[in-house]
Design an enzyme around this catalytic site. Structure first.
Site, PDB file in Angstrom:
ATOM      1  N   ASP A  44      -7.153  55.451  42.839  1.00  0.00           N
ATOM      2  CA  ASP A  44      -7.130  56.294  41.645  1.00  0.00           C
ATOM      3  C   ASP A  44      -8.459  56.283  40.907  1.00  0.00           C
ATOM      4  O   ASP A  44      -8.990  57.323  40.541  1.00  0.00           O
ATOM      5  CB  ASP A  44      -5.974  55.890  40.707  1.00  0.00           C
ATOM      6  CG  ASP A  44      -5.942  54.403  40.377  1.00  0.00           C
ATOM      7  OD1 ASP A  44      -6.847  53.638  40.793  1.00  0.00           O
ATOM      8  OD2 ASP A  44      -4.995  53.970  39.683  1.00  0.00           O
ATOM      9  N   ASP A  51     -13.543  51.381  38.634  1.00  0.00           N
ATOM     10  CA  ASP A  51     -13.971  50.883  37.326  1.00  0.00           C
ATOM     11  C   ASP A  51     -14.979  49.763  37.570  1.00  0.00           C
ATOM     12  O   ASP A  51     -16.145  50.031  37.873  1.00  0.00           O
ATOM     13  CB  ASP A  51     -12.734  50.450  36.539  1.00  0.00           C
ATOM     14  CG  ASP A  51     -13.051  50.019  35.109  1.00  0.00           C
ATOM     15  OD1 ASP A  51     -14.138  50.350  34.611  1.00  0.00           O
ATOM     16  OD2 ASP A  51     -12.209  49.341  34.491  1.00  0.00           O
ATOM     17  N   ASP A  60      -1.586  54.143  34.946  1.00  0.00           N
ATOM     18  CA  ASP A  60      -0.617  53.620  33.978  1.00  0.00           C
ATOM     19  C   ASP A  60      -1.255  52.774  32.894  1.00  0.00           C
ATOM     20  O   ASP A  60      -2.393  52.299  33.026  1.00  0.00           O
ATOM     21  CB  ASP A  60       0.407  52.739  34.694  1.00  0.00           C
ATOM     22  CG  ASP A  60      -0.184  51.380  35.101  1.00  0.00           C
ATOM     23  OD1 ASP A  60      -1.233  51.363  35.782  1.00  0.00           O
ATOM     24  OD2 ASP A  60       0.369  50.337  34.698  1.00  0.00           O
ATOM     25  N   ARG A  64       2.540  57.133  34.237  1.00  0.00           N
ATOM     26  CA  ARG A  64       2.086  57.606  35.554  1.00  0.00           C
ATOM     27  C   ARG A  64       2.521  59.039  35.807  1.00  0.00           C
ATOM     28  O   ARG A  64       1.895  59.748  36.600  1.00  0.00           O
ATOM     29  CB  ARG A  64       2.657  56.720  36.662  1.00  0.00           C
ATOM     30  CG  ARG A  64       2.177  55.270  36.631  1.00  0.00           C
ATOM     31  CD  ARG A  64       2.525  54.606  37.953  1.00  0.00           C
ATOM     32  NE  ARG A  64       2.461  53.150  37.906  1.00  0.00           N
ATOM     33  CZ  ARG A  64       1.349  52.436  38.048  1.00  0.00           C
ATOM     34  NH1 ARG A  64       0.195  53.051  38.236  1.00  0.00           N
ATOM     35  NH2 ARG A  64       1.386  51.115  38.011  1.00  0.00           N
TER      36      ARG A  64
END
Ligand code: IMP
Ligand code: MG
Length: 180
Positions: free
Chosen positions: A101, A104, A160, A166
């Site tokens: 997703d 980071d 989430d 989500r």
């Protein structure tokens, strides 16, 4: 729930359009091998992206998954990435595409890429829907990026906060009042 959202960063329509163009980028990056792709999903945040992406990929493909958690409970800063459940088909000599997703700090993808390389795939590439630029170290590389986003905590389209949000069909910034 929608009252918890500060602002929508990426609309449902923009997501759909970019997923389609990402799929075209991915498709053209691979020689049309008869055996196709093995897609490894990073659970759980990538499932919505996965579902939309694979329906735009006309090649043969199979799916495996690896669960990694780095956010335990109501926090928005990552801890150590820890692998959980894994279900993978044979990866040796396969063209493997990791679907995650968001990139980071890179801890998650470093773990997943290391694990999968141990199984000697023919190739290993990574697609992330989102990237927070400049945060991951240079050795954690991704091949395809949907969107660069600013460094705020985002939810929706699979991502989430403490297990929630989500199912939002867009990417949004979570309201800062959630942080205790
Ligand atoms: P990293 O290990 O720090 O690169 O973080 C990657 C994982 O942390 C992602 O796969 C997400 O599950 C989660 N994550 C990182 N940033 C966010 C965010 O802004 N919202 C929700 N989840 C995030
Ligand atoms: Mg994740």
């Amino acid at each position: 729930m929608v009252g918890d959202i500060d602002r929508v960063l990426i609309s449902e329509a923009a997501l759909a359009e970019r997923v389609t163009s990402l799929a075209a980028e991915i498709e053209s990056a691979y020689a049309p091998a008869a055996s196709g792709l093995t897609v490894v999903t990073v659970m759980t945040g990538a499932v919505v992206f996965l579902a939309d992406l694979i329906r735009q990929l006309p090649c043969r493909l199979e799916i495996g998954y690896i669960a990694v958690s780095s956010y335990a409970g109501p926090v928005t800063t990552p801890g150590l990435a820890v692998a959980g459940a894994i279900s993978l088909p044979e990866l040796r000599d396969r063209d493997v595409l990791i679907v995650d997703d968001i990139l980071d700090t890179g801890g998650t993808l470093r773990l997943v890429q290391t694990r999968l390389l141990e199984q000697n795939p023919r190739s290993l590439k990574t697609v992330v829907l989102l990237r927070k630029p400049g945060k991951a170290p240079a050795d954690v590389s991704v091949d395809f990026v949907g969107f660069d986003v600013e460094d705020v905590f985002v939810v929706g389209y699979g991502l989430d906060y403490d297990g929630q949000y989500r199912n939002l069909p867009y990417i949004a910034e979570l309201g800062s009042r959630r942080e205790g």
